[in-house]
Design a protein around this motif. Structure first.
Motif, PDB file in Angstrom:
ATOM      1  N   HIS A  30      -4.246  15.351  -7.748  1.00  0.00           N
ATOM      2  CA  HIS A  30      -5.380  15.021  -6.977  1.00  0.00           C
ATOM      3  C   HIS A  30      -6.623  15.896  -7.208  1.00  0.00           C
ATOM      4  O   HIS A  30      -7.397  16.576  -6.621  1.00  0.00           O
ATOM      5  N   LEU A  31      -6.781  16.103  -8.391  1.00  0.00           N
ATOM      6  CA  LEU A  31      -7.882  16.851  -9.077  1.00  0.00           C
ATOM      7  C   LEU A  31      -9.039  15.690  -9.527  1.00  0.00           C
ATOM      8  O   LEU A  31      -8.640  14.810  -9.835  1.00  0.00           O
ATOM      9  N   PRO A  32     -10.183  16.111  -9.682  1.00  0.00           N
ATOM     10  CA  PRO A  32     -11.196  15.164 -10.119  1.00  0.00           C
ATOM     11  C   PRO A  32     -11.032  14.870 -11.610  1.00  0.00           C
ATOM     12  O   PRO A  32     -10.014  15.605 -12.020  1.00  0.00           O
ATOM     13  N   GLU A  33     -11.538  14.000 -12.070  1.00  0.00           N
ATOM     14  CA  GLU A  33     -11.187  13.077 -13.330  1.00  0.00           C
ATOM     15  C   GLU A  33     -11.202  14.202 -14.345  1.00  0.00           C
ATOM     16  O   GLU A  33     -10.442  13.964 -15.247  1.00  0.00           O
ATOM     17  N   LYS A  34     -12.265  15.064 -14.368  1.00  0.00           N
ATOM     18  CA  LYS A  34     -12.572  15.845 -15.522  1.00  0.00           C
ATOM     19  C   LYS A  34     -12.274  17.287 -15.040  1.00  0.00           C
ATOM     20  O   LYS A  34     -12.533  17.457 -13.540  1.00  0.00           O
ATOM     21  N   ARG A  35     -11.889  18.231 -15.937  1.00  0.00           N
ATOM     22  CA  ARG A  35     -11.850  19.603 -15.232  1.00  0.00           C
ATOM     23  C   ARG A  35     -13.283  20.350 -15.336  1.00  0.00           C
ATOM     24  O   ARG A  35     -13.450  21.321 -14.711  1.00  0.00           O
ATOM     25  N   ILE A  36     -14.196  19.699 -16.172  1.00  0.00           N
ATOM     26  CA  ILE A  36     -15.376  20.546 -16.348  1.00  0.00           C
ATOM     27  C   ILE A  36     -16.468  19.227 -16.256  1.00  0.00           C
ATOM     28  O   ILE A  36     -16.401  18.338 -17.044  1.00  0.00           O
ATOM     29  N   ILE A 390     -33.487  22.911   0.443  1.00  0.00           N
ATOM     30  CA  ILE A 390     -33.015  21.749   0.655  1.00  0.00           C
ATOM     31  C   ILE A 390     -32.142  21.027  -0.360  1.00  0.00           C
ATOM     32  O   ILE A 390     -32.449  21.312  -1.649  1.00  0.00           O
ATOM     33  N   ASP A 391     -31.218  20.554  -0.034  1.00  0.00           N
ATOM     34  CA  ASP A 391     -30.122  19.733  -0.934  1.00  0.00           C
ATOM     35  C   ASP A 391     -29.881  20.811  -2.178  1.00  0.00           C
ATOM     36  O   ASP A 391     -30.102  20.418  -3.384  1.00  0.00           O
ATOM     37  N   PRO A 392     -29.105  21.995  -1.659  1.00  0.00           N
ATOM     38  CA  PRO A 392     -28.937  22.703  -2.617  1.00  0.00           C
ATOM     39  C   PRO A 392     -28.075  22.409  -3.880  1.00  0.00           C
ATOM     40  O   PRO A 392     -28.092  23.160  -4.949  1.00  0.00           O
ATOM     41  N   LEU A 393     -27.225  21.349  -3.750  1.00  0.00           N
ATOM     42  CA  LEU A 393     -26.357  21.223  -4.852  1.00  0.00           C
ATOM     43  C   LEU A 393     -26.767  20.066  -5.830  1.00  0.00           C
ATOM     44  O   LEU A 393     -26.309  19.643  -6.811  1.00  0.00           O
ATOM     45  N   ALA A 394     -28.072  19.666  -5.598  1.00  0.00           N
ATOM     46  CA  ALA A 394     -28.679  18.646  -6.563  1.00  0.00           C
ATOM     47  C   ALA A 394     -28.930  19.415  -7.814  1.00  0.00           C
ATOM     48  O   ALA A 394     -29.055  20.599  -8.078  1.00  0.00           O
ATOM     49  N   GLY A 395     -28.684  18.497  -8.883  1.00  0.00           N
ATOM     50  CA  GLY A 395     -28.522  19.144 -10.157  1.00  0.00           C
ATOM     51  C   GLY A 395     -27.398  19.433 -10.750  1.00  0.00           C
ATOM     52  O   GLY A 395     -27.087  19.678 -12.104  1.00  0.00           O
ATOM     53  N   SER A 396     -26.252  19.728  -9.729  1.00  0.00           N
ATOM     54  CA  SER A 396     -25.047  20.230 -10.248  1.00  0.00           C
ATOM     55  C   SER A 396     -24.495  19.076 -10.834  1.00  0.00           C
ATOM     56  O   SER A 396     -24.488  18.044 -10.475  1.00  0.00           O
ATOM     57  N   TYR A 397     -24.086  19.367 -12.323  1.00  0.00           N
ATOM     58  CA  TYR A 397     -23.354  18.314 -13.079  1.00  0.00           C
ATOM     59  C   TYR A 397     -22.450  17.447 -12.175  1.00  0.00           C
ATOM     60  O   TYR A 397     -22.260  16.228 -12.206  1.00  0.00           O
ATOM     61  N   TYR A 398     -21.487  18.191 -11.816  1.00  0.00           N
ATOM     62  CA  TYR A 398     -20.364  17.832 -10.821  1.00  0.00           C
ATOM     63  C   TYR A 398     -20.805  17.022  -9.783  1.00  0.00           C
ATOM     64  O   TYR A 398     -20.230  15.641  -9.475  1.00  0.00           O
ATOM     65  N   VAL A 399     -21.838  17.436  -8.908  1.00  0.00           N
ATOM     66  CA  VAL A 399     -22.171  16.921  -7.662  1.00  0.00           C
ATOM     67  C   VAL A 399     -23.057  15.828  -8.001  1.00  0.00           C
ATOM     68  O   VAL A 399     -22.632  14.364  -7.271  1.00  0.00           O
ATOM     69  N   GLU A 400     -23.707  15.654  -8.992  1.00  0.00           N
ATOM     70  CA  GLU A 400     -24.576  14.403  -9.308  1.00  0.00           C
ATOM     71  C   GLU A 400     -23.680  13.379  -9.831  1.00  0.00           C
ATOM     72  O   GLU A 400     -23.780  12.247  -9.698  1.00  0.00           O
ATOM     73  N   ALA A 401     -22.757  13.726 -10.836  1.00  0.00           N
ATOM     74  CA  ALA A 401     -21.680  12.746 -11.282  1.00  0.00           C
ATOM     75  C   ALA A 401     -20.702  12.155 -10.107  1.00  0.00           C
ATOM     76  O   ALA A 401     -20.734  10.999  -9.995  1.00  0.00           O
ATOM     77  N   MET A 402     -20.602  12.896  -9.140  1.00  0.00           N
ATOM     78  CA  MET A 402     -19.472  12.406  -8.314  1.00  0.00           C
ATOM     79  C   MET A 402     -20.453  11.552  -7.307  1.00  0.00           C
ATOM     80  O   MET A 402     -20.076  10.653  -6.856  1.00  0.00           O
ATOM     81  N   THR A 403     -21.663  12.076  -6.911  1.00  0.00           N
ATOM     82  CA  THR A 403     -22.571  10.979  -6.253  1.00  0.00           C
ATOM     83  C   THR A 403     -22.600   9.527  -6.882  1.00  0.00           C
ATOM     84  O   THR A 403     -22.482   8.710  -6.224  1.00  0.00           O
ATOM     85  N   ASN A 404     -22.953   9.527  -7.959  1.00  0.00           N
ATOM     86  CA  ASN A 404     -22.870   8.161  -8.758  1.00  0.00           C
ATOM     87  C   ASN A 404     -21.502   7.670  -8.606  1.00  0.00           C
ATOM     88  O   ASN A 404     -21.548   6.395  -8.413  1.00  0.00           O
TER      89      ASN A 404
END
Lengths: 550, 131
Positions: A30-36, A390-404
Motif C-alpha cells: 500500500h505504498l505509492p508507486e514510487k519511493r521518491i 494558500i495551497d502550501p503543498l503545491a509544487g511538491s513533486y509528489y503531491v503534484e504527481a498524485m494530483t495528476n
C-alpha cells in the motif's frame, strides 16, 4: 545534458544505491508507486494551465483569491438527535462554543419521508438525527436562532424540497425573507441510490424535483446552495479516493445535464452547486484529491457545458472527516485521526468542515467529545500554521504527481460512465455500486490479512479494554413524545386547508411542466406533515426499487 | 456431500448503511456459505418471511442507526413465531456494549461490533449453526 537528463542520471544512481537496502528491508504494501518523486514526475505540468493562482481557472490552488488569509473555513458541526427541543439546545451550545454554521442531522423517518407515527418508523424516531414531522417541529428546531445571520446545512435528500420549504416558512415567521437565507440542502439523490440509501422516488421524478429546486432558488433564494453533490458517502461505502471524486463528478454532470434539458441556463444555477468530500486518513493523497477535483470540475464546466461565469466553474466544497475510519477500539486515538484528516482538509482548501468525534464508532457523540472535535479545528486554524499560506503543498513533486494521477484515474471512470449513458444509467446497471463494493471488500481483506495496519484494531490492541463511559444515549421515549406532538398538531391545524393544499400538490405533480416548490411551500404552511406531502408524491411518482448486487 | 450452510444477511429498518452487510455477505459466500442478501429497508416481518422462504440456517442482521433495541428482538420473535426454532440469529453494527446483554436476552445469539474480523463471523456461524 539537459536539466532533466541530469536529474535522471542522479535518480538512476540513487535507485542503484537503494537496491541493497531493499534486499535487507523489503518495502511494505500500500505504498505509492514510487519511493521518491522528482521534477521528472511533473515535467509536463504547465503552471499557468494546470495550477495557476487561487481564484483563477482551473482553481487547482483554491476557489478564493485569499483563501484562509482572509477568513477561515466555516466550522460546521453536523448535529441533531431526539426531538427538536433537544437539538435546538445542541445548536445553541455549538454557536456559543464558536461554531460558525449549523448542520442539521435528521432521523431516518424524516430522511425517507415518513411521519413519526408511521409503523415503519418504529424504533428509528430521533435516533440518527432530529425528528421533523411538520412546520411545528421546524419552528422549535430554530427557536432563538436568527436565520438571517446563521448559515444552515441540511442533510436531506429525497424530501429536500419539503425541508427547504419549512426552513423558508420558519424564516418568514422570524421576519427574514427568503433572499437573505444562506445554507445548503444536500439534495443529491444519485449518491443515495449508489451509496447512502435514503431514496424515495425513482430517478426521473427525483431529477425533476432537483431541477425544480434549482429553478425556484435561482429566483427566490439566490444565496442558497441548492445541492451538495456528495462523494462523502461513496467513500464511506468503501470507494477509493479517485472513485470518490469520479462518481461524484459524474453525478454532478448528470444534474447539470438535467437542468439544461429542463431549459435552465447553465450560469443561472451552476454557481450554487456545491460539493461534499471525505477527509480520509492518507493526508497527502487527500490533499491531491481535493486539488484534482477542483481542476476536473472547472474543465468540465468550461469545456463541456460552456459555462461563462467564473462562479459556475468553481468547485466549492464542504468536508467531513471519515467516519468509517474511526475505531471502536481505544476511541481516544480517534482524536489524532481526526486532527490529521483536518490537516488534509485545510491544506486541500475546504470551504467548511465537520470534524467527527472520538466516540462515533460507538454512538452519537457526547457534548464533551463534540467539544474536542470542534477545538481540533480551532487548533489547526490558529496554532498549526497550515492555514497561513494558500495551497502550501503545491509544487511538491509528489503531491503534484498524485494530483495528476487521481485526475487521470477519475477522468477514465467518467469516460466509462459517459459511455454507459451517464451516472443514472451506470447506477441502474449497478456498475457504480459494484465498483464501490469491490473496493470496500479489498480494504476489509487487507485489514484482516494485516497488510493494512489499523492501530488498535489489528495491531497494538489492548487486552480487556474498558468500555468507554459517558456515551450519549437517546431517550427511548422520544418516539412516543414525538407521536403525541404530532397528534396535537393534527388536532389544532385547519384540516380543510391541509386537504386542499395536498390536492393542489397532487395536481401539480401530475403536470410535468409545473414547478413543485410553490405548492410544497403552500402545503407546509398549512402544517401538512412531511409524510402526508411525501405520500402525495409517492402516489404520483411511485417508489424506487433498489438494484441488489453482491 | 455436506449441505451448504444458508445465511440470510438482512438490513432491518430504514438504515441505508450496508457496507458492512455487503462485506459480510461476500465473506460468508467466499467461505462457502450460500448467502441471500435482503437489500435495504426490510421490516421484521419481511425478514422472517424471507428466512422461511429461503430455508436458511442463520439470519445475520446489521443496523447502524441505533434502532437495534426495537428491531433485533422483533425479528427474533417473528422468526420463532414462524416455527424456525433452530435458526441461528446474530447481529452487528454500531451497538454500544451496554445494549448487548438485553439483545442476547431477547434471543440474539451473538453481537458483532465494529472492528470484527469477517473470519470470526464465519467461525462463529460454523460452530453454532444447528445442522
Amino acid at each position: 545534458m539537459t536539466e532533466h537528463e541530469k536529474i535522471q542520471a542522479e535518480l538512476d544512481k540513487y535507485e542503484e544505491s537503494v537496491t541493497k537496502a531493499i534486499a535487507r528491508f523489503p518495502e511494505r504494501d500500500h505504498l505509492p508507486e514510487k519511493r521518491i518523486y522528482t521534477p521528472l514526475d511533473i515535467k509536463d505540468l504547465d503552471y499557468a494551465d494546470d495550477i495557476s493562482f487561487p481564484g483563477v481557472f482551473p482553481y487547482t490552488r483554491g476557489v478564493q483569491p485569499t483563501m484562509y488569509r482572509g477568513r477561515y473555513w466555516t466550522m460546521r458541526m453536523y448535529a441533531g438527535f431526539s426531538t427538536a427541543e433537544e437539538s435546538n439546545k445542541r445548536y445553541r451550545y455549538l454557536i456559543e462554543s464558536g461554531a460558525t454554521g449549523l448542520s442539521c442531522a435528521f432521523d431516518l423517518p424524516t430522511q425517507i419521508g415518513y411521519d413519526s407515527d408511521d409503523p415503519i418508523s418504529e424504533g428509528e424516531v430521533g435516533k440518527v438525527g432530529v425528528a421533523i414531522d411538520s412546520l411545528a417541529d421546524m419552528e422549535v428546531l430554530f427557536d432563538k436562532i436568527d436565520l438571517g445571520k446563521v448559515s444552515t446545512s441540511m442533510t436531506i435528500n429525497a424530501p429536500a424540497s419539503v425541508l427547504l420549504a419549512m426552513y423558508i416558512a420558519v424564516a418568514e415567521k422570524q421576519g427574514v425573507s427568503a433572499d437573505q437565507l444562506r445554507g445548503t440542502i444536500q439534495n443529491d439523490i444519485l449518491k443515495e441510490y449508489a451509496a447512502r440509501g435514503t431514496y424515495i422516488f425513482p430517478p426521473r421524478p427525483s431529477m425533476r424535483l432537483i431541477t425544480n429546486i434549482f429553478e425556484y432558488c435561482s429566483k427566490n433564494v439566490p444565496k442558497w446552495n441548492t445541492i451538495s453533490i456528495s462523494g462523502y458517502h461513496i467513500r464511506e461505502a468503501g470507494s477509493t479516493a479517485a472513485q470518490e471524486i469520479a462518481f461524484t463528478i459524474a453525478d454532478g454532470i448528470a444534474y447539470v445535464e438535467a437542468a439544461i434539458k429542463a431549459g435552465l441556463d447553465v450560469d443561472a444555477f451552476a454557481g450554487r452547486l456545491s460539493f461534499f468530500w471525505n477527509a480520509h486518513n492518507n493526508v497527502l493523497e487527500e490533499v491531491a484529491k481535493f486539488r484534482a477535483s477542483r481542476r476536473i470540475w472547472a474543465r468540465v464546466m468550461r469545456d463541456r457545458f460552456h459555462a461563462k461565469k467564473d462562479k459556475s466553474m468553481k468547485l466549492r466544497f464542504h468536508t467531513q472527516t471519515a467516519g468509517s475510519m474511526l475505531t471502536a477500539q481505544q476511541p481516544d486515538n480517534n482524536i489524532i485521526r481526526v486532527a490529521l484528516q483536518t490537516a488534509a482538509a485545510v491544506m486541500g482548501g475546504t470551504q467548511s468542515l465537520h470534524t467527527n468525534s472520538r466516540d462515533e464508532a460507538l454512538a452519537l457523540p457526547s457534548e464533551d467529545s463534540v467539544h474536542i472535535a470542534l477545538m481540533t479545528q480551532k487548533i489547526v486554524a490558529h496554532e498549526s500554521g497550515l492555514a497561513d499560506v494558500i495551497d502550501p503543498l503545491a509544487g511538491s513533486y509528489y503531491v503534484e504527481a498524485m494530483t495528476n494521477k487521481i485526475e487521470q484515474e477519475a477522468m477514465d471512470y467518467i469516460k466509462k460512465i459517459d459511455d454507459m449513458g451517464g451516472a443514472v444509467a451506470a447506477i441502474e446497471k449497478g456498475y457504480i455500486q459494484k465498483e464501490i463494493q469491490d473496493s470496500a471488500y479489498k480494504w476489509q481483506m487487507d485489514v484482516e490479512s494485516g497488510a493494512r495496519v489499523i492501530v488498535g484494531v489489528n495491531a497494538y490492541q489492548i487486552e480487556n479494554e474498558e468500555p468507554p463511559k459517558n456515551l450519549l444515549k437517546v431517550d427511548a421515549s422520544v418516539g412516543e413524545r414525538q407521536k403525541a406532538k404530532l397528534a396535537q398538531v393534527k388536532a389544532k391545524r385547519d384540516n380543510e386547508a391541509v386537504k386542499k393544499a395536498l390536492a393542489d400538490l397532487h395536481a401539480a405533480c401530475e403536470d410535468e411542466n409545473e414547478n413543485l416548490m410553490p405548492h410544497i411551500l403552500a402545503a407546509v404552511k398549512t402544517y401538512a406533515t412531511l409524510g402526508e406531502i411525501c405520500n402525495v408524491m409517492r402516489d404520483v411518482f411511485g417508489e424506487y426499487e433498489a438494484h441488489i448486487s453482491l | 456431500m455436506e449441505k451448504k450452510i444458508r445465511v440470510l444477511v438482512a438490513k432491518p429498518g430504514l438504515d441505508g448503511h450496508d457496507r458492512g452487510a455487503k462485506v459480510i455477505a461476500r465473506a460468508l459466500r467466499d467461505a462457502g456459505f450460500e448467502v441471500v442478501y435482503t437489500g435495504l429497508r426490510q421490516t421484521p416481518e419481511q425478514i422472517a418471511e424471507a428466512a422461511l422462504q429461503e430455508d436458511v440456517d442463520c439470519v445475520a442482521m446489521s443496523i447502524l442507526s441505533g434502532a437495534h433495541p426495537h428491531l433485533f428482538p422483533a425479528v427474533v420473535n417473528l422468526v420463532r413465531e414462524k416455527g424456525m426454532n433452530d435458526v441461528l440469529i446474530i447481529g452487528g453494527g454500531v451497538i454500544p456494549e451496554t445494549d448487548i446483554p438485553a439483545l442476547k436476552e431477547a434471543g440474539v445469539s451473538e453481537i458483532f461490533t465494529p472492528g470484527t474480523k469477517t473470519s470470526d463471523v464465519v467461525d462463529y456461524i460454523k460452530e453454532h449453526v444447528k445442522k
